[in-house]
Design an enzyme around this catalytic site. Sequence first.
Site, PDB file in Angstrom:
ATOM      1  CB  THR A 227      -0.124 -53.380  23.551  1.00 50.43           C
ATOM      2  OG1 THR A 227      -0.471 -55.009  23.699  1.00 50.43           O
ATOM      3  CG2 THR A 227       0.572 -53.041  22.403  1.00 50.43           C
ATOM      4  CE  LYS A 253      -0.710 -57.085  21.948  1.00 54.68           C
ATOM      5  NZ  LYS A 253      -1.323 -56.769  22.272  1.00 54.68           N
ATOM      6  CB  THR A 279      -5.397 -56.120  19.427  1.00 54.43           C
ATOM      7  OG1 THR A 279      -6.102 -54.618  18.999  1.00 54.43           O
ATOM      8  CG2 THR A 279      -5.303 -56.713  18.789  1.00 54.43           C
ATOM      9  CD  GLU A 372      -5.265 -55.350  29.602  1.00 53.05           C
ATOM     10  OE1 GLU A 372      -4.655 -54.342  29.123  1.00 53.05           O
ATOM     11  OE2 GLU A 372      -6.651 -54.345  29.732  1.00 53.05           O
ATOM     12  CB  SER A 510      -0.539 -41.912  29.751  1.00 54.64           C
ATOM     13  OG  SER A 510      -0.629 -42.854  30.823  1.00 54.64           O
TER      14      SER A 510
END
Length: 510
Positions: A227, A253, A279, A372, A510
């Site tokens: 993702t 992941k 996740t 992230e 988005s």
Amino acid sequence: MISSLLSRSSIARRAVRGFASTAVQLDASAKLNKPARFAQPISASDIPKGFVVSSTYAGIKAAISPKPADPNTSASTAAASNPNPKPDLALIVSTVPAAAAGTFTRNVFKAAPVVVSNQVLLDGAKKEQGARVQTVLVNSGCANAVTGTQGMQDAESCVELVKKHLAPHPGLAQSSEGRETLLLSTGVIGVPLPMPTIKRCIPHLANGMILRSDPESWRETARAFMTTDTFPKLRAKTFKLGGKEVRMIGIDKGAGMIHPAMTGPAVPSAVSSGQLHATMLGLIATDAAVQPKALQVALNRAVSRSFNCISVDGDMSTNDTIILLANGQSAASSSTAVANEIDESSPDFEPFVSELTAFCQELSKLIVRDGEGAEKFVEITCTNAPSYTVAHGLLSRLVTSMLFKCAIHGQDANWGRILASVGGADPSLTKDVDASKVSVSFVDPTGEFESITVLRDGNPVKVDEDEIGKLLTKEDIKVVIDLQNGKEDCTYWTCDLSREYIEINADYRS
């Protein structure tokens, strides 16, 4: 006068640290390039025997996006702008029913695929041959979580579609026993799966003509898990059990919504919500022959020292799942033969657990590396604790501290934040912690800089701010908390908190 000088000195130190931090951040941006550094190719010789995979782009996230389509952009124009989209739907197939084990999120709002997969393993455990599975269906873009009755129906429909369309493949066992399917989903929460899209793509995935087991096919399957990940997390290795070679391959992941606290298959009433923490998903396949019950024990032990010891942002997902399949084909003389399976009393069981744990740790650390916006990789060890539970609980608290993570990002040795966070843990964890015995050190894992102790036996140690500042400019940092009140230890892996993390999550849908 003195206070004025102190104030000026403080401002000067901050200015120097600010310039150094900016320079290091610019340098880090050039060096981070995570895909180039951590996306490693695998060798065909390390791929387990008896597993085949396929993947495709279904357009799942686009189908559920709340962002309206641009009326001035045609479908052909949109496709032309992205001629090689990332796969978002994949199928992993064992040519024979494989022993299966799994660990699942403790989040109260378990996603439909978690509920379905958990039940498959529970039902399988009641059978004489144990839990056996042949296929795993993976999708990214939509978590199918908090989707109510519709979500459960969609998950069950996916299972039936795979059963219906899985075409005969050379060597694929056609026995009805053990041909169960497990599900892995990740993506946006609260939105149903786009079933027309899924129904259109599953027959293609299940076509025996495209099911393959080469490095590129596995890489594309790993990409289908992604993702917000910046690189596919794929590893494979060969090792020996009882003098015979076996192979293991793993995909996971995750980059955000990472603070797993998973448990093995259980009925809902038997699992508490635990510590509610995008996740984390993982699939590990091996051609070793391991009995299902022993496989579950091995996975529980491995996960407790790996995936349950990582954190990016302190949020537990609704979908966290690790699946382990063992099909026994390493020693098979034919495509349908299964070697004698390892059980907990076998001499090969502990070596298998050791290999699995090391493999899980390697995979789980990739998630933290890809956190992230992360610029720092932090290993924290709590040593000499009264129990593993205490050590794990204290670290689980620390790695969710925003103050600690911001200090690491700013390269500030503000070790008081470590103690404040650890000391604020649940009283059941801190009751045996003697503050007068605790020591804290910062360590450079590369050995370029000497370790620096900032607290010894509950007393602060005067340190050279320049030296510790240099150590904290490193991308990899280790913190050691010594409780000096027992013999157990635990290691956690986490990352810093950067501005980019906020930017990524402000625009996630988005």
